[in-house]
Design an enzyme around this catalytic site. Sequence first.
Site, PDB file in Angstrom:
ATOM      1  NE  ARG A 173      -2.174  15.792  15.276  1.00  9.11           N
ATOM      2  CZ  ARG A 173      -1.495  16.616  16.090  1.00  9.11           C
ATOM      3  NH1 ARG A 173      -0.276  16.329  16.486  1.00  9.11           N
ATOM      4  NH2 ARG A 173      -2.055  17.750  16.501  1.00  9.11           N
ATOM      5  CE1 TYR A 192       3.693  -1.439  -3.629  1.00  8.37           C
ATOM      6  CE2 TYR A 192       4.553   0.436  -2.424  1.00  8.37           C
ATOM      7  CZ  TYR A 192       3.539  -0.175  -3.121  1.00  8.37           C
ATOM      8  OH  TYR A 192       2.369   0.494  -3.325  1.00  8.37           O
ATOM      9  CG  ASP A 243       8.566  -3.877   2.988  1.00 12.39           C
ATOM     10  OD1 ASP A 243       7.774  -4.649   3.565  1.00 12.39           O
ATOM     11  OD2 ASP A 243       8.213  -3.091   2.096  1.00 12.39           O
ATOM     12  CE  LYS A 287      -0.214  -4.100   0.019  1.00  8.21           C
ATOM     13  NZ  LYS A 287       1.167  -3.734  -0.224  1.00  8.21           N
TER      14      LYS A 287
HETATM   15  C1  LIG Z   1       1.898  -2.615  -0.465  1.00 10.59           C
HETATM   16  C2  LIG Z   1       3.298  -2.580  -0.047  1.00 10.59           C
HETATM   17  C3  LIG Z   1       3.859  -1.403   0.473  1.00 10.59           C
HETATM   18  C4  LIG Z   1       3.075  -0.101   0.590  1.00 10.59           C
HETATM   19  O1  LIG Z   1       2.002  -0.231   1.465  1.00 10.59           O
HETATM   20  P1  LIG Z   1       0.603   0.590   1.321  1.00 10.59           P
HETATM   21  O2  LIG Z   1      -0.163   0.103   2.493  1.00 10.59           O
HETATM   22  O3  LIG Z   1       0.019   0.211  -0.013  1.00 10.59           O
HETATM   23  O4  LIG Z   1       0.935   2.030   1.372  1.00 10.59           O
HETATM   24  C5  LIG Z   1       5.181  -1.442   0.876  1.00 10.59           C
HETATM   25  N1  LIG Z   1       5.927  -2.583   0.758  1.00 10.59           N
HETATM   26  C6  LIG Z   1       5.418  -3.721   0.250  1.00 10.59           C
HETATM   27  C7  LIG Z   1       6.279  -4.934   0.146  1.00 10.59           C
HETATM   28  C8  LIG Z   1       4.098  -3.761  -0.179  1.00 10.59           C
HETATM   29  O5  LIG Z   1       3.596  -4.894  -0.693  1.00 10.59           O
END
Ligand SMILES: *Cc1c(COP(=O)(O)O)cnc(C)c1O
Length: 380
Positions: free
Chosen positions: A47, A99, A171, A196
């Site tokens: 962890r 998001y 992000d 992604k």
């Molecule tokens: C999918 C996404 C998230 C969240 O990520 P998860 O892996 O689904 O928890 C945050 N920001 C953006 C731009 C995303 O496309």
Amino acid sequence: MKLETLSVHIGRGVDPATGEVAPPIRMSTTFERDVDGKFSRGFTYSRADNPGRRDLEQCIAALEGGADATCYSSGSAASLAVFSLLRPGDHVVAPIESYHGTAKQLRDIVAPLGVRVSFVDMTSLSKVTAALSGPAQLVWIETPSNPMLNISDIQAIAELAQRRGAVVCCDNTFATPVLQRPLEIGADLVMHSSTKYFGGHSDVMGGAVVTRDRGSLAERLRDYQGTAGNVPSPFDCWLIRRSLTTLACRIRTQTANAQRIAEYLTRSEQVERVFYPGLETHPGHDIARRQMAGGFGAMLSFCVRGGRDEAFAVAARLRLITRASSLGSVESLIEHRASVEGPHSVTPQNLLRVSVGLEHADDLIGDLQQALSQAGRLTQ
Ligand SMILES: *Cc1c(COP(=O)(O)O)cnc(C)c1O
């Protein structure tokens, strides 16, 4: 070294003991102590730290040009890690369009703990300036934004934020470091949903936060990661590390496909509007050209002439492009975002978002063409 080389070599080398060229999956949860009880080899318990996760973190940090990274079990766990830096009475400035899960965390988890959250149109520097007229501890940027592909000016917003002493987190999920490196133009932190483009194959979830330097932010995130325990599994780390080796190739091909598809869609009579920063008509095109040095990304959205029903009908007729959530994978996906985002959504009802994959652009355009050519039917 360049990003392509880093993605193959950082945290990924020949094992000196065995000569293995491909890295193993590092499953051990616990590590041997020295005879005096210390851990001179650096690992104690998974962890806290784990060899496979450390390799992944070092690679992601290098790709973003950062000093350190912490990885999590999802992108949402990564954004929550950043929000864990906040204390009651703090003020966060966040985009009005982002998001939807990030905004939901701010509304449902962060605000109830006594943090003030201002949702602002980040494409307008005067609105950002107004939101930062008082103290702020965190400014969140998402560019290009989900799902309208709005572009905000990272460098200009970071300058405004830092005058207030606020930490700036971007992000970078949509652009990836192949196209955009926020730490080099003023951001303190970069957050990723590794589910992604980093994972890239719709088969693994993950998240990461990269810090520009090794100061207290990095230390606090490292401490939070080990304390919160929302860490990725060894297999997930291995999958994402493996996928990073092909990141630049995938992004470049998918981006080239997206540019061609966006241009095709602007010519289609059944399409009312196309959202893609690579189009000269996009309001953020000039900023995107400056801050997305490597290209405009593989995400685009378009509004179908008509309304919600016509948009659903077009998505239903597609044969190659799959109707599914998520993005950034090798296969193209399409989604009606307004129905996913719920009551707070500001997305038009006739908007479809496309994650452009690695198929040949001709085949993807052909699929959209046949689906759109019948688009008039519903309204006749
Ligand atoms: C999918 C996404 C998230 C969240 O990520 P998860 O892996 O689904 O928890 C945050 N920001 C953006 C731009 C995303 O496309």
